[in-house]
Motif scaffolding. Structure first.
Motif, PDB file in Angstrom:
ATOM      1  N   LYS A  87       0.909  -1.224   0.126  1.00  0.00           N
ATOM      2  CA  LYS A  87      -0.164   0.037   0.111  1.00  0.00           C
ATOM      3  C   LYS A  87       0.799   1.315   0.074  1.00  0.00           C
ATOM      4  O   LYS A  87       0.508   2.172  -0.659  1.00  0.00           O
ATOM      5  CB  LYS A  87      -0.886   0.191   1.239  1.00  0.00           C
ATOM      6  N   LYS A 117      -1.140   8.197   3.912  1.00  0.00           N
ATOM      7  CA  LYS A 117      -2.489   7.702   4.363  1.00  0.00           C
ATOM      8  C   LYS A 117      -3.432   8.876   4.434  1.00  0.00           C
ATOM      9  O   LYS A 117      -4.374   8.922   4.012  1.00  0.00           O
ATOM     10  CB  LYS A 117      -2.571   6.726   5.447  1.00  0.00           C
ATOM     11  N   THR A 118      -2.936  10.041   5.200  1.00  0.00           N
ATOM     12  CA  THR A 118      -3.731  11.297   5.788  1.00  0.00           C
ATOM     13  C   THR A 118      -3.841  11.880   4.376  1.00  0.00           C
ATOM     14  O   THR A 118      -5.041  12.403   4.233  1.00  0.00           O
ATOM     15  CB  THR A 118      -2.667  12.026   6.648  1.00  0.00           C
ATOM     16  N   HIS A 120      -3.908  10.841   1.255  1.00  0.00           N
ATOM     17  CA  HIS A 120      -4.834   9.992   0.439  1.00  0.00           C
ATOM     18  C   HIS A 120      -6.346  10.042   0.941  1.00  0.00           C
ATOM     19  O   HIS A 120      -7.239   9.909   0.040  1.00  0.00           O
ATOM     20  CB  HIS A 120      -4.271   8.610   0.404  1.00  0.00           C
ATOM     21  N   ASP A 121      -6.511  10.213   2.082  1.00  0.00           N
ATOM     22  CA  ASP A 121      -7.758  10.061   2.786  1.00  0.00           C
ATOM     23  C   ASP A 121      -8.566  11.586   2.616  1.00  0.00           C
ATOM     24  O   ASP A 121      -9.722  11.605   3.074  1.00  0.00           O
ATOM     25  CB  ASP A 121      -7.981   9.569   4.372  1.00  0.00           C
ATOM     26  N   SER A 124     -12.042  14.563  -1.970  1.00  0.00           N
ATOM     27  CA  SER A 124     -11.709  15.026  -3.343  1.00  0.00           C
ATOM     28  C   SER A 124     -11.821  16.397  -3.584  1.00  0.00           C
ATOM     29  O   SER A 124     -11.178  17.002  -4.387  1.00  0.00           O
ATOM     30  CB  SER A 124     -12.474  14.075  -4.684  1.00  0.00           C
ATOM     31  N   LYS A 131      -4.164  18.877  -1.311  1.00  0.00           N
ATOM     32  CA  LYS A 131      -3.128  17.638  -0.939  1.00  0.00           C
ATOM     33  C   LYS A 131      -1.967  17.999  -1.020  1.00  0.00           C
ATOM     34  O   LYS A 131      -1.021  17.609  -0.085  1.00  0.00           O
ATOM     35  CB  LYS A 131      -3.503  16.412  -1.876  1.00  0.00           C
ATOM     36  N   GLU A 153      -0.530  10.972  13.349  1.00  0.00           N
ATOM     37  CA  GLU A 153      -1.711  10.352  13.519  1.00  0.00           C
ATOM     38  C   GLU A 153      -2.864  11.542  14.142  1.00  0.00           C
ATOM     39  O   GLU A 153      -3.830  11.442  13.621  1.00  0.00           O
ATOM     40  CB  GLU A 153      -1.850   9.151  13.862  1.00  0.00           C
ATOM     41  N   ARG A 156      -4.607  14.010  12.020  1.00  0.00           N
ATOM     42  CA  ARG A 156      -5.304  13.819  10.883  1.00  0.00           C
ATOM     43  C   ARG A 156      -6.722  14.717  10.769  1.00  0.00           C
ATOM     44  O   ARG A 156      -7.117  15.027   9.660  1.00  0.00           O
ATOM     45  CB  ARG A 156      -5.663  12.191  10.858  1.00  0.00           C
TER      46      ARG A 156
END
Length: 332
Positions: A87, A117-118, A120-121, A124, A131, A153, A156
């Motif tokens: 991933k 991951k942050t 990507h989440d 949109s 981003k 984390e 986030r």
């Protein structure tokens, strides 16, 4: 490229074979830091190779069902770890700032995993600019402030407010509305008899606004009523004893009604010219037994209906005045 890798392997072998007793404490500390940074650089190279193998479908050519299974067999690692590496290899190209920092050994693999991951989440609606801004901000925190992965984390929930405050505000508004609807749908208000003139009030799914606002007074629709208003106390426990003043006066009211009825019966009997000796005997012998037999049944049958009617009226008036919402009452 093979000759360069062979040279790195030879240098690593020479470094591993070097004696440690010749190093001072400061040199050992410095070497620990540099070896760890070199491991991160080699990990960045490994992630690049895993991404290239996945894009070329090398695992499927080798007969594996996926890249993670291929790594599990090829490197004898746990499948869970292989999934994490796979991933990260897919998400790392989406965050060029952290990818460059990892290749330079300035961030760790775990920090890169949290940052990718942050980013990507993010929704949109943030767009590529948002981003990229989040990628840069989180990488700066990891490099300059040396934040651990678990600390990163915790950012986030704040990174969206940084890159797109209007989207974060809209999401917060929707979450609050959803929570309010859920609390309103799951509300419950039950009254259970508890002693003389008292009822146990069981409230479930208490909304935050009701828990934090302290005691609330709910007034009857008739403001000229001599009875005091009902009080819902603020209590940390889901149950509380709520004295209901209108119900404490119900026995007295019932006794007054019975006395009036008794007087009417006596007047009717007297007007019918019944013998004065018979009337006292009838009243003394019959009426106490009738009262003992009828009064409890009347109280049990009438009081719940009176209570429900009063609380329904209170609920309607409170809803009309907008003071507080009282849900439907369930007697048990």
């Amino acid at each position: 490229m093979g000759g360069l890798l062979a040279q790195v392997e030879a240098d690593v072998a020479e470094l591993v074979a070097g004696p440690l007793w010749t190093l001072s404490d400061t040199e050992i500390t410095d070497e620990v830091r540099r070896v760890h940074a070199t491991i991160q650089q080699l990990s960045a190279r490994l992630l690049t190779l895993i991404g290239a193998a996945d894009s070329r479908e090398i695992p499927y050519t080798a007969g594996a069902t996926g890249t993670a299974n291929w790594l599990t067999y090829l490197l004898a690692m746990r499948h869970r770890d292989a999934v994490v590496w796979t991933k990260l290899a897919k998400l790392l190209p989406e965050t060029p700032v952290v990818e460059e920092a990892l290749a330079a050994g300035r961030v760790t693999v775990e920090q890169a995993r949290v940052i990718t991951k942050t980013v990507h989440d993010l929704p949109s609606a943030v767009g590529e600019v948002g981003k990229a801004k989040a990628d840069q901000a989180l990488t700066k925190l990891a490099v300059e402030d040396r934040l651990r992965p678990e600390t990163l984390e915790n950012h986030r929930s704040q990174i969206l407010e940084l890159v797109a405050p209007e989207i974060a505000l809209e999401r917060l508004r929707r979450d609050l509305e959803r929570a309010e609807r859920s609390a309103y749908d799951r509300r419950d208000f039950t009254l259970v008899p508890y002693g003389e003139g008292e009822y146990r009030c069981a409230v479930s799914s208490i909304p935050r606004w009701l828990r934090s606002c302290g005691p609330r007074w709910i007034r009857c629709p008739d403001h000229a009523s001599p009875h005091p208003p009902l009080r819902l106390p603020h209590c940390p426990m889901p149950r509380a004893i709520v004295p209901l003043a209108p119900l404490t006066m119900a026995p007295a009211l019932a006794a007054a009604v019975l006395r009036a009825a008794l007087a009417a019966v006596r007047a009717a009997l007297t007007s019918a010219r019944i013998h004065e000796a018979v009337l006292p005997a009838v009243l003394v012998a019959v009426l106490p037994a009738v009262l003992v037999a009828v009064l409890p049944a009347v109280l049990v049958a009438v009081l719940p209906a009176v209570l429900v009617a009063v609380l329904r009226a209170v609920r309607a008036e409170a809803a009309r005045m907008g003071a507080v919402r009282v849900p439907a009452v369930r007697m048990r």
